[in-house]
Design a protein around this motif. Structure first.
Motif, PDB file in Angstrom:
ATOM      1  N   SER A   1      -1.427  74.507  62.296  1.00 54.85           N
ATOM      2  CA  SER A   1      -1.088  75.418  61.210  1.00 54.85           C
ATOM      3  C   SER A   1       0.283  76.033  61.457  1.00 54.85           C
ATOM      4  O   SER A   1       0.866  75.871  62.536  1.00 54.85           O
ATOM      5  CB  SER A   1      -2.144  76.517  61.103  1.00 54.85           C
ATOM      6  N   THR A   2       0.789  76.765  60.446  1.00 56.49           N
ATOM      7  CA  THR A   2       2.129  77.354  60.549  1.00 56.49           C
ATOM      8  C   THR A   2       2.218  78.391  61.659  1.00 56.49           C
ATOM      9  O   THR A   2       3.230  78.498  62.341  1.00 56.49           O
ATOM     10  CB  THR A   2       2.522  77.992  59.204  1.00 56.49           C
ATOM     11  N   ASN A   3       1.171  79.186  61.823  1.00 54.76           N
ATOM     12  CA  ASN A   3       1.097  80.081  62.988  1.00 54.76           C
ATOM     13  C   ASN A   3      -0.379  80.363  63.275  1.00 54.76           C
ATOM     14  O   ASN A   3      -1.261  79.864  62.570  1.00 54.76           O
ATOM     15  CB  ASN A   3       1.929  81.363  62.799  1.00 54.76           C
ATOM     16  N   GLU A   4      -0.632  81.166  64.292  1.00 57.89           N
ATOM     17  CA  GLU A   4      -2.009  81.359  64.747  1.00 57.89           C
ATOM     18  C   GLU A   4      -2.839  82.152  63.758  1.00 57.89           C
ATOM     19  O   GLU A   4      -4.056  81.965  63.655  1.00 57.89           O
ATOM     20  CB  GLU A   4      -2.028  82.046  66.122  1.00 57.89           C
ATOM     21  N   LYS A   5      -2.200  83.066  63.048  1.00 54.55           N
ATOM     22  CA  LYS A   5      -2.953  83.849  62.064  1.00 54.55           C
ATOM     23  C   LYS A   5      -3.397  82.936  60.923  1.00 54.55           C
ATOM     24  O   LYS A   5      -4.543  83.009  60.481  1.00 54.55           O
ATOM     25  CB  LYS A   5      -2.100  85.007  61.536  1.00 54.55           C
ATOM     26  N   VAL A   6      -2.494  82.083  60.491  1.00 53.07           N
ATOM     27  CA  VAL A   6      -2.847  81.123  59.444  1.00 53.07           C
ATOM     28  C   VAL A   6      -3.990  80.229  59.945  1.00 53.07           C
ATOM     29  O   VAL A   6      -4.973  80.003  59.234  1.00 53.07           O
ATOM     30  CB  VAL A   6      -1.621  80.270  59.041  1.00 53.07           C
ATOM     31  N   ALA A   7      -3.865  79.746  61.175  1.00 47.89           N
ATOM     32  CA  ALA A   7      -4.909  78.881  61.747  1.00 47.89           C
ATOM     33  C   ALA A   7      -6.253  79.596  61.741  1.00 47.89           C
ATOM     34  O   ALA A   7      -7.274  79.036  61.330  1.00 47.89           O
ATOM     35  CB  ALA A   7      -4.535  78.469  63.173  1.00 47.89           C
ATOM     36  N   PHE A   8      -6.239  80.850  62.175  1.00 52.08           N
ATOM     37  CA  PHE A   8      -7.495  81.607  62.242  1.00 52.08           C
ATOM     38  C   PHE A   8      -8.069  81.841  60.850  1.00 52.08           C
ATOM     39  O   PHE A   8      -9.280  81.745  60.637  1.00 52.08           O
ATOM     40  CB  PHE A   8      -7.272  82.942  62.974  1.00 52.08           C
TER      41      PHE A   8
END
Lengths: 613, 188
Positions: A54-61
């Motif tokens: 994902s684009t960053n970890e928050k997006v992934a989560f």
């Protein structure tokens, strides 16, 4: 089937065995290879879960949460720094709980082998009120990953699965079927705003109470499992309490000690108070073996205090064990010797001089060209290098901090270079402030500070070193990677269009190996005012090398070389080294290392460097 | 028994490759094995280490990392990193090191001193059982050094079989370098 796998790979196969439906993460050492392995599996097997960087970890989560809230099994993967990025969502989702099995894998790095803080993510389990499992070896990782999904569904909470570097990178034999066990499930989500929104204080306070109930329910599950091994010897004075990889060292050393109780935990949060109580009562002292923060130690100290028990607690807080760094056998051996009053702390280590191999860009790396051009442009624009403050960022681009470039002054967190530069620029320096950042880092968290810079009319030069890949962590794909190289028909996002849409004052794309033009553009941008963004674009040499050769390399005419060392002084290229040529010392280029970038050629005033063939 | 091999060098020297081969060989020979690489900065000229621990008792628990004074063997591909790793060697242990140092550009420019073979011997001699210097005369040098190491390693029996099985690229060349290492004349 038996295979040698790392903890990260074992985690991947544990998730596949549990029939995980969706996997999302952002690369970060030492967690990366878990998701990499699932990508590899999905590229070789038709039957595989959805998996994405994902684009960053928050997006992934958030992506993983959506799947978990559809009753699916979801896995999010990240390093501890990434957990901080995702934390806003993690806290919120912790309050809401989950219906599908939801595992958040986070890797911590005692000893900071990969750089970044020695953060202890167990504190996030406490902060967010989430259960945490901490396997200590490959087999436990494989098994507990599967159990983590079951625990998550049983309790109704996301489960934190924490590995440290010694476990995530540690390899051992694993016997498994290495297969995907797809579970046929239908997606469902019951609309319930009291559970899945945060609007209203009653909603949030009720959710808080629910969260505490979920956490309480873990203790019983832990007790009925074999995850925490309590081996209590009647009449023993000392009990050793350890978790995760520390259990392995205790297992190695403890047989030499007679009559010592031990507790080896892999389900580490919440702490099993009920089972610890008799143990706190019946031992004179407890030795707590845990890396990083005294999480367990504090919990047991407070329990002992609350129960009015005189048991002595030995750990970090009384100085028995070091407060920082990764623990080795040596630390544990000394602590055991001190706590038991027997045994040998072992010999003192032999001392030796520490020689440092300064890390730098790979040969052929385009970032070398960008920093060389920046140094040349600063001079050309009439500034002194010592006056031009450069904020660096996370990833390969930070290597500009080292010699011979000595460019970057700071490194904080993903995307922070652009915000930091604005603060420096507002502090009254009368010289330009520059931010350097890589492509993946820019997509990850560089866009909001760039928007801020435009809105606030900041006066900064942003250089985006775009090599098309997330290279530092092992060449993962990112939103800017060439569309033809995106997996499974995924798309490329145009960085250039994004930047121009934000409305920056000046935008230009430069080529780092075309030094003259790059220096010209950078010198011009240094002298301008407003928000200037230069994208320095050239593919990572190591990814390019996998697809096409670089052609003939460069070499040095040893007759002409005066050993002025300008090539080395400006480029610091790893292919350059001094050799003896007859009576004199000259520079030479290792043909095995040269990737034909030609940067050394731009440094030589004596025409000694030329391209072969 | 529980034994440990510590390997060190810099990126590009094939430390990880020979560590993987040793681990696979031990695995095939029935030992319980752990292996961990620290290669974070390898591709950028940085330090690389691989730690192997193994036991003939497959039920014996042990941790994955080698502590100071805990390595029975050190294989050093770069002399600076070999000297840096001295504290890991057990008293009476074996060191096999390559007479080579990668000089970082900053060291050349700042005229920093980096260790030579004499320095390695000076540091290790007081507590090392076998101290073996290898001149890097055969390529690929990691397989050559592995061959030299095999002479001092009791677990090396049938190592060639593992190599033949596990090597995928340039098999003949690698095996030849390994054999040359096995036949290498050293002063022990």
């Amino acid at each position: 089937m038996k295979r040698i796998v790392s903890g990260n790979q074992a985690l991947a196969y544990g998730a596949l065995a549990a029939g995980v439906d969706l996997v999302a993460g952002y690369p970060g050492t030492p967690s990366t290879e878990a998701l990499t392995e699932i990508i590899r599996f999905s590229s070789e097997n038709e039957n595989a879960p959805w998996v994405e960087w994902s684009t960053n970890e928050k997006v992934a989560f958030d992506v993983a949460t959506g799947a978990a809230w559809s009753g699916k099994r979801a896995l999010a993967t990240m390093k501890m720094s990434g957990l901080n990025v995702a934390l806003d969502s993690v806290m919120s989702v912790a309050y809401s709980g989950t219906t599908g099995g939801f595992v958040l894998y986070v890797a911590d790095d005692p000893g900071a082998e990969a750089g970044m803080p020695e953060q202890d993510s167990r504190l996030c389990a406490d902060l967010a009120g989430l259960p945490m499992l901490e396997p200590g070896n490959v087999l436990e990782t494989y098994e507990l990953t599967q159990k983590a999904f079951e625990l998550s569904e049983k309790v109704g909470a996301p489960v934190l699965l924490r590995l440290v570097t010694s476990v995530s990178h540690g390899e051992a034999e694993l016997e498994a079927d290495f297969a995907y066990h797809l579970r046929e499930t239908t997606p469902y989500h019951n609309r319930d705003i009291t559970r899945y929104t945060k609007a209203g204080s009653k909603i949030c306070v009720d959710q808080h109470a629910d969260l505490l109930k979920r956490l309480d329910s873990c203790e019983e599950i832990y007790e009925s499992s074999s995850w925490n091994r309590f081996e209590i010897l009647s009449g023993a004075a000392l009990c050793v309490v350890s978790s995760g990889v520390m259990n392995e060292y205790v297992g190695e050393l403890l047989p030499a000690y007679s009559h010592v109780s031990s507790v080896r935990l892999t389900a580490t949060w919440p702490v099993e108070k009920k089972r610890f109580l008799p143990l706190l009562r019946d031992h004179e002292s407890l030795l707590i073996l845990e890396e990083l923060e005294p999480v367990l130690e504090k919990a047991l100290r407070s329990q002992a205090q609350a129960e009015g028990l005189p048991v002595k607690i030995l750990g970090k807080m009384d100085g028995t064990l070091p407060r920082t760094g990764r623990y080795g056998l040596k630390d544990i051996r000394s602590a055991l010797a001190a706590a038991s009053g027997t045994g040998d702390a072992g010999p003192a280590p032999a001392s030796a001089t520490a020689y440092r191999h300064t890390i730098t860009f790979c040969s052929g790396c385009p970032h070398r060209g960008t920093y060389m051009a920046l140094n040349r442009a600063i001079k050309k624009a009439g500034f002194k290098k010592k006056d031009v403050l450069v904020t660096g960022d996370i990833g390969c681009t930070i290597l500009g901090m080292n010699g011979p470039f000595d460019s970057c002054w700071t490194e904080v967190s993903m995307g922070s270079s652009i915000g930091l530069a604005q603060g420096f620029a507002r502090s009254g320096f009368d010289t330009p402030v520059v931010a350097t950042i890589g492509d993946s880092t820019f997509f990850h968290a560089g866009l909001p500070p760039l928007i801020n810079a435009v809105q606030q009319r900041a006066d900064i030069l942003v250089i985006i070193l775009d090599n098309g890949w997330t290279s530092m962590t092992g060449f993962q794909v990112n939103p800017g990677t060439e569309e033809s190289l995106q997996p499974g028909g995924r798309r490329r996002v145009s960085m250039d269009a994004l930047i121009q849409a934000v409305g920056v004052d000046y935008f230009e794309v430069i080529k780092p190996f075309d030094q003259d033009a790059a220096v010209e553009a950078l010198a011009g941008a240094l002298r301008m005012k407003g928000v200037r963004v230069l994208v320095s674009r050239e593919e990572c040499a190591l990814t390019r090398e996998r697809r096409k050769s670089f052609g003939p390399g460069y070499s040095i005419d040893q007759e002409k070389c005066t050993f002025c060392k300008m090539c080395l002084r400006e480029s610091g290229c790893t292919a350059l080294s001094p050799v003896q040529y007859g009576e004199k010392t000259v520079m030479s280029i290792d043909p095995d290392l040269c990737r034909s970038c030609g940067l050394c050629f731009t440094c030589c005033k004596f025409g000694a460097i030329s391209r072969e063939g | 028994m529980l034994k440990s091999v510590f390997l060190t060098g810099v990126g590009g020297q094939g430390v990880v490759t020979i560590a993987n081969l040793l681990s696979a060989h031990l695995q095939d020979s029935g030992y319980k094995v752990t292996l961990i690489h620290a290669t974070g900065m390898a591709q950028r000229g940085g330090r690389v280490t691989s730690e192997i621990r193994y036991s003939d008792d497959r039920d014996r628990p042990f941790g994955p990392r080698i502590s100071s004074g805990g390595a029975d063997y050190i294989i050093g591909m770069d002399m600076a990193e070999t000297v840096n790793s001295a504290s890991f060697l057990k008293a009476g242990g074996t060191l096999v090191f390559q007479n080579y140092t990668l000089l970082p550009s900053t060291a050349v420019l700042n005229k920093e001193s980096f260790p030579d073979a004499e320095e390695v011997k000076r540091v290790f001699a007081p507590f090392t059982g076998n101290l073996v210097e290898v001149e890097p005369s055969v390529r690929p040098v990691n397989m050559f050094v592995l061959g030299v190491f095999a002479r001092y390693w009791p677990e090396a029996e049938r190592l060639e079989e593992t190599l033949s099985k596990k090597l995928t690229k340039r098999v003949e060349e690698n095996l030849t370098a390994f054999h040359r290492g096995r036949d290498y004349r050293t002063e022990a």
